[in-house]
Design an enzyme around this catalytic site. Structure first.
Site, mmCIF file in Angstrom:
data_model
loop_
_atom_site.group_PDB
_atom_site.id
_atom_site.type_symbol
_atom_site.label_atom_id
_atom_site.label_comp_id
_atom_site.label_asym_id
_atom_site.label_seq_id
_atom_site.Cartn_x
_atom_site.Cartn_y
_atom_site.Cartn_z
ATOM 1 N N ARG A 163 0.836 -1.217 0.000
ATOM 2 C CA ARG A 163 0.000 0.000 0.000
ATOM 3 C C ARG A 163 0.871 1.269 0.000
ATOM 4 N NH1 ARG A 163 -2.997 -3.701 -0.498
ATOM 5 N NH2 ARG A 163 -5.161 -3.813 0.208
ATOM 6 N N SER A 233 -10.298 -0.566 3.353
ATOM 7 C CA SER A 233 -9.552 -0.688 4.615
ATOM 8 C C SER A 233 -9.123 0.701 5.080
ATOM 9 C CB SER A 233 -8.289 -1.521 4.418
ATOM 10 O OG SER A 233 -8.615 -2.807 3.996
ATOM 11 N N GLU A 329 -4.675 4.210 6.040
ATOM 12 C CA GLU A 329 -4.441 3.941 4.609
ATOM 13 C C GLU A 329 -4.909 5.070 3.688
ATOM 14 O OE1 GLU A 329 -6.369 1.178 1.745
ATOM 15 O OE2 GLU A 329 -5.003 -0.240 2.669
HETATM 16 N N1 EPU Z 1 -10.219 -10.341 10.961
HETATM 17 C C1 EPU Z 1 -10.907 -10.339 12.142
HETATM 18 N N2 EPU Z 1 -11.915 -9.434 12.303
HETATM 19 C C2 EPU Z 1 -12.283 -8.570 11.336
HETATM 20 C C3 EPU Z 1 -11.579 -8.576 10.120
HETATM 21 C C4 EPU Z 1 -10.536 -9.465 9.943
HETATM 22 O O1 EPU Z 1 -10.615 -11.105 13.049
HETATM 23 O O2 EPU Z 1 -13.203 -7.809 11.578
HETATM 24 C C5 EPU Z 1 -9.124 -11.310 10.773
HETATM 25 C C6 EPU Z 1 -9.659 -12.606 10.214
HETATM 26 O O3 EPU Z 1 -9.033 -13.655 10.882
HETATM 27 C C7 EPU Z 1 -9.218 -12.622 8.781
HETATM 28 C C8 EPU Z 1 -7.963 -11.778 8.828
HETATM 29 O O4 EPU Z 1 -8.210 -10.810 9.847
HETATM 30 O O5 EPU Z 1 -8.928 -13.915 8.348
HETATM 31 C C9 EPU Z 1 -7.675 -11.058 7.527
HETATM 32 O O6 EPU Z 1 -8.860 -10.404 7.096
HETATM 33 P P1 EPU Z 1 -9.216 -10.300 5.541
HETATM 34 O O7 EPU Z 1 -8.924 -11.559 4.855
HETATM 35 O O8 EPU Z 1 -10.600 -9.738 5.438
HETATM 36 O O9 EPU Z 1 -8.174 -9.279 4.975
HETATM 37 P P2 EPU Z 1 -7.600 -7.963 5.593
HETATM 38 O O10 EPU Z 1 -6.212 -8.168 6.029
HETATM 39 O O11 EPU Z 1 -8.539 -7.448 6.567
HETATM 40 C C10 EPU Z 1 -6.616 -7.083 3.302
HETATM 41 C C11 EPU Z 1 -6.625 -5.798 2.533
HETATM 42 C C12 EPU Z 1 -7.946 -5.632 1.775
HETATM 43 C C13 EPU Z 1 -8.094 -6.811 0.838
HETATM 44 C C14 EPU Z 1 -8.056 -8.113 1.673
HETATM 45 C C15 EPU Z 1 -8.088 -9.345 0.814
HETATM 46 C C16 EPU Z 1 -5.219 -4.289 3.780
HETATM 47 C C17 EPU Z 1 -5.160 -3.120 4.688
HETATM 48 N N3 EPU Z 1 -6.435 -4.692 3.436
HETATM 49 O O12 EPU Z 1 -7.631 -6.972 4.312
HETATM 50 O O13 EPU Z 1 -7.832 -4.455 0.978
HETATM 51 O O14 EPU Z 1 -9.298 -6.730 0.105
HETATM 52 O O15 EPU Z 1 -6.832 -8.161 2.446
HETATM 53 O O16 EPU Z 1 -6.857 -9.485 0.161
HETATM 54 O O17 EPU Z 1 -4.170 -4.812 3.379
HETATM 55 C C18 EPU Z 1 -8.296 -2.110 0.920
HETATM 56 O O18 EPU Z 1 -7.096 -1.895 0.898
HETATM 57 O O19 EPU Z 1 -9.129 -1.150 0.883
HETATM 58 C C19 EPU Z 1 -8.813 -3.475 1.045
HETATM 59 C C20 EPU Z 1 -10.098 -3.733 1.207
#
Ligand code: EPU
Length: 344
Positions: A163, A233, A329
């Site tokens: 990012r 995010s 972000e």
């Molecule tokens: N989780 C929780 N609670 C929550 C959300 C997440 O416990 O409310 C834990 C879960 O265990 C989940 C893990 O966090 O398995 C990871 O969550 P998720 O797979 O939803 O991905 P993320 O790390 O929250 C990132 C990107 C997203 C992208 C997704 C999928 C960043 C900051 N965000 O989210 O990007 O869509 O991975 O690849 O890196 C964006 O940048 O706007 C965005 C949406």
């Protein structure tokens, strides 16, 4: 060029914050973009360049000129190994993903449904489900507001990171992205490393299947900005040392982290925020999304200030709880330019 006398920005930012600006210009091609941006810069008028407005928090009325990038065009050429695309900054990112799929040029499907414009994609190096913009980027062309010249950087010069890019660092506030060059390998190599995609078999999976899976997954977790204002995010997933991760694991065995290398771990900020009890919490018109704690939403007539206050509250609590500092972000804009979250 369309210089608007109605200066509301409410429909031009996906958070749906209702603020105005002094002057609003819809620039439809490269010449108009260059003219509008250089005029504002020469006259020392604060300038805000908007693509899809999907990664910006406007905390107050903007006392300057807003230029909306509306340049369109996709040119495709090919060589023996790849399709080469030249895409104007004002194209919609998701429409580009669909265009590539429909024209049998797969590769971008993991990045489907990311809101925003093509010109915004390199700034924060958009990424999702194991892929990011940098993997497909050949070059980025931009207007340098200091010199007035159009420049081209190749992908390595863009200093893409998680990012992050040169456009958020050394060229912050100085570059207006005009077009990007992308390269899609003719040999499709599906990226099936992430969660629901792991169910697919390489031999039988198609680009359309990956695309459909990504769209379904995103629609389940992430709010549609047309229905519920948001900027995706709100925080980056923080990177901490392996030692700190192991210490946190002792205390919180279910903490979610991904080892990046032998020294560093990327923590799921969503887990930290949920674990701190923020899911669903509201502040003014802003709230933490119920399905994904990493996303802050405009629940009801939120101001950018409500959203920033909620974010600051989250950052402080996470720091106290876990000794981890969350980074914001989206870009935050005040009356005359970009701000840090603590000053917003
Ligand atoms: N989780 C929780 N609670 C929550 C959300 C997440 O416990 O409310 C834990 C879960 O265990 C989940 C893990 O966090 O398995 C990871 O969550 P998720 O797979 O939803 O991905 P993320 O790390 O929250 C990132 C990107 C997203 C992208 C997704 C999928 C960043 C900051 N965000 O989210 O990007 O869509 O991975 O690849 O890196 C964006 O940048 O706007 C965005 C949406």
């Amino acid at each position: 060029m369309d210089t608007n006398i109605y200066h509301s920005l409410v429909k031009l930012n996906t958070l749906g914050v209702d603020v105005n600006c002094d002057q609003l210009i819809h620039a439809c091609d490269r010449k108009q973009i260059v003219e509008a941006c250089l005029n504002a810069t020469c006259d020392k008028v604060p300038l805000l360049v908007l693509g899809g407005g999907s990664n910006i928090v406007l905390t107050t009325n903007f006392e300057g000129t807003v230029v909306v990038i509306g340049s369109k065009g996709i040119i495709v050429t090919e060589d023996a190994t790849a399709y080469r695309l030249v895409v104007e900054a004002g194209e919609n990112w998701h429409d580009l993903v669909v265009f590539c799929l429909e024209n049998k040029m797969p590769g971008l499907e993991n990045l489907a449904l990311i809101p925003g414009s093509v010109g915004a994609a390199p700034i924060q190096n958009i990424g999702a489900y194991g892929a990011d913009f940098a993997q497909y980027c050949d070059w980025v062309e931009y207007l340098d507001l200091e010199t007035g010249l159009c420049q081209r950087l190749n992908a390595s010069e863009c200093l893409f990171g998680y990012r992050d890019s040169i456009f958020k660092q050394a060229l912050k506030q100085r570059a207006v992205i005009l077009s990007v060059g992308l390269s899609l390998d003719k040999q499709w190599n599906p990226n099936l490393s992430y969660g629901p995609l792991r169910e697919f078999k390489r031999e039988s999976v198609s680009p359309q299947m990956v695309f459909d899976c990504i769209c379904t997954t995103r629609q389940q977790k992430l709010p549609d900005p047309k229905v519920l204002g948001n900027v995706g995010s709100f925080f980056k997933n923080p990177i901490i040392s392996l030692e700190q991760y192991e210490a946190l694991q002792q205390q919180y065995p279910d903490i979610v982290g991904y080892v990046i290398n032998e020294r560093e771990v990327k923590l799921a900020a969503g887990w930290l925020i949920e674990r701190s009890g923020f899911k669903g919490m509201t502040h003014g018109g802003a709230a933490v999304h119920l399905n994904q704690a990493l996303v802050l939403i405009n629940k009801s007539h939120a101001t950018g200030y409500d959203v920033c206050q909620l974010a600051r509250h989250i950052i402080a609590k996470i720091r106290n709880h876990f000794m981890v500092t969350l980074e914001v972000e989206p870009r935050i804009f005040g009356a005359t330019g970009q701000k840090e979250i603590n000053d917003a």
